[in-house]
Design an enzyme around this catalytic site. Structure first.
Site, PDB file in Angstrom:
ATOM      1  N   ASP A   1       2.247  22.281  -4.286  1.00 28.86           N
ATOM      2  CA  ASP A   1       0.813  21.930  -4.186  1.00 28.86           C
ATOM      3  C   ASP A   1       0.115  21.699  -5.530  1.00 28.86           C
ATOM      4  O   ASP A   1      -1.009  22.187  -5.731  1.00 28.86           O
ATOM      5  CB  ASP A   1       0.063  23.014  -3.397  1.00 28.86           C
TER       6      ASP A   1
ATOM      7  N   LYS B   1       2.364  19.668   4.535  1.00 24.13           N
ATOM      8  CA  LYS B   1       2.163  20.832   5.394  1.00 24.13           C
ATOM      9  C   LYS B   1       0.678  21.041   5.647  1.00 24.13           C
ATOM     10  O   LYS B   1      -0.161  20.587   4.863  1.00 24.13           O
ATOM     11  CB  LYS B   1       2.783  22.074   4.744  1.00 24.13           C
TER      12      LYS B   1
ATOM     13  N   CYS C   1       0.420  29.787  -1.389  1.00 30.75           N
ATOM     14  CA  CYS C   1       1.520  28.920  -0.977  1.00 30.75           C
ATOM     15  C   CYS C   1       2.828  29.208  -1.712  1.00 30.75           C
ATOM     16  O   CYS C   1       3.904  29.126  -1.109  1.00 30.75           O
ATOM     17  CB  CYS C   1       1.093  27.467  -1.086  1.00 30.75           C
TER      18      CYS C   1
HETATM   19  C1  VGL Z   1      -3.288  26.935  -0.628  1.00 32.77           C
HETATM   20  C2  VGL Z   1      -5.136  27.958   0.266  1.00 32.77           C
HETATM   21  C3  VGL Z   1      -5.270  26.947   1.200  1.00 32.77           C
HETATM   22  C4  VGL Z   1      -2.211  26.960  -1.674  1.00 32.77           C
HETATM   23  C5  VGL Z   1      -3.394  25.925   0.306  1.00 32.77           C
HETATM   24  O1  VGL Z   1      -1.657  25.881  -1.989  1.00 32.77           O
HETATM   25  O2  VGL Z   1      -1.914  28.065  -2.193  1.00 32.77           O
HETATM   26  N1  VGL Z   1      -4.156  27.957  -0.631  1.00 32.77           N
HETATM   27  N2  VGL Z   1      -4.392  25.937   1.207  1.00 32.77           N
END
Ligand code: VGL
Ligand code: ZN
Length: 204
Positions: free
Chosen positions: A8, A106, A151
């Site tokens: 991410d 995702k 994540c």
């Molecule tokens: C994430 C919160 C919401 C992450 C993704 O990538 O850690 N955290 N969506």
């Protein structure tokens, strides 16, 4: 076979983004440099519909970073982030995405969030990444990216539970650190036998 899983590294998790992680952008050069040391490079991309149920905006009377109860358990409510096709969901411009063998998206189902690259937050619905790794003979996984305590941690914990040798390279991660979530994640990772390298980079 050892894969690098880059979690991410998207605009919304970098400074100026909708769910900015402090110093999130600073890991990009290090992550790019690490890519050449692995047999495979896999990127994950948080990829939500505009009305995703993890967004506080979808819950009357609730604000970002509050907890709610979902059918699959407790869920933190987030600011709207990583909406499919938006600039916020795009990878950081300096991330070497051309090196990736696979991109796993995702969180694309409205009713359920997905922190882990392997399973959605019900801990049941698979993303398909396990099968991909297994069929390529990948046995070892090193995780880097954002955010350490969400994540990245959930992905590494699931990897260990599925029998992969898992490492989190903390020097190439940054955390959200919400109500002690970083310390909690590090404790769980250690207990699960995940190897931790580097320093946690908590911005307290
Ligand atoms: C994430 C919160 C919401 C992450 C993704 O990538 O850690 N955290 N969506
Ligand atoms: Zn998300």
């Amino acid at each position: 076979m050892h894969a690098l899983i880059v979690v991410d590294i998207q605009n919304d998790f970098c400074p100026g983004g909708a769910l900015a992680v402090a110093e999130g952008d600073q890991i990009v050069p290090l992550v790019n440099a690490m890519m050449g040391d692995f047999d495979a490079v896999i990127l994950t991309q948080d990829w939500h519909p505009a009305d995703h149920s993890s967004f506080a905006s979808q819950h009357a009377g609730k604000g970002p970073f509050e907890l709610t109860e979902m059918p699959y358990g407790p869920q933190v409510l987030w600011p709207d982030h990583c909406v499919q096709g938006t600039e916020g969901a795009a990878f950081h411009a300096d991330l070497d995405v051309d090196r990736a063998d696979l991109i796993v998206r995702k969180g694309f189902r409205r009713p359920i969030d997905s922190y882990s690259a392997f399973f959605e937050n019900d801990h049941e619905t698979p993303t398909g990444l396990e099968g991909y790794c297994t069929s390529r003979g990948i046995t070892d996984l090193t995780f880097v990216g954002l955010a350490t305590d969400y994540c990245v941690a959930y992905s590494a914990l699931d990897a260990a539970s599925r029998g992969f040798r898992a490492t989190v390279a903390l020097e190439a991660c940054r955390a959200i650190d919400l109500d002690g979530s970083l310390a909690e994640a590090l404790t769980k990772l250690q207990a699960a036998g995940v190897t931790l390298t580097g320093a946690p980079n908590a911005i307290a």
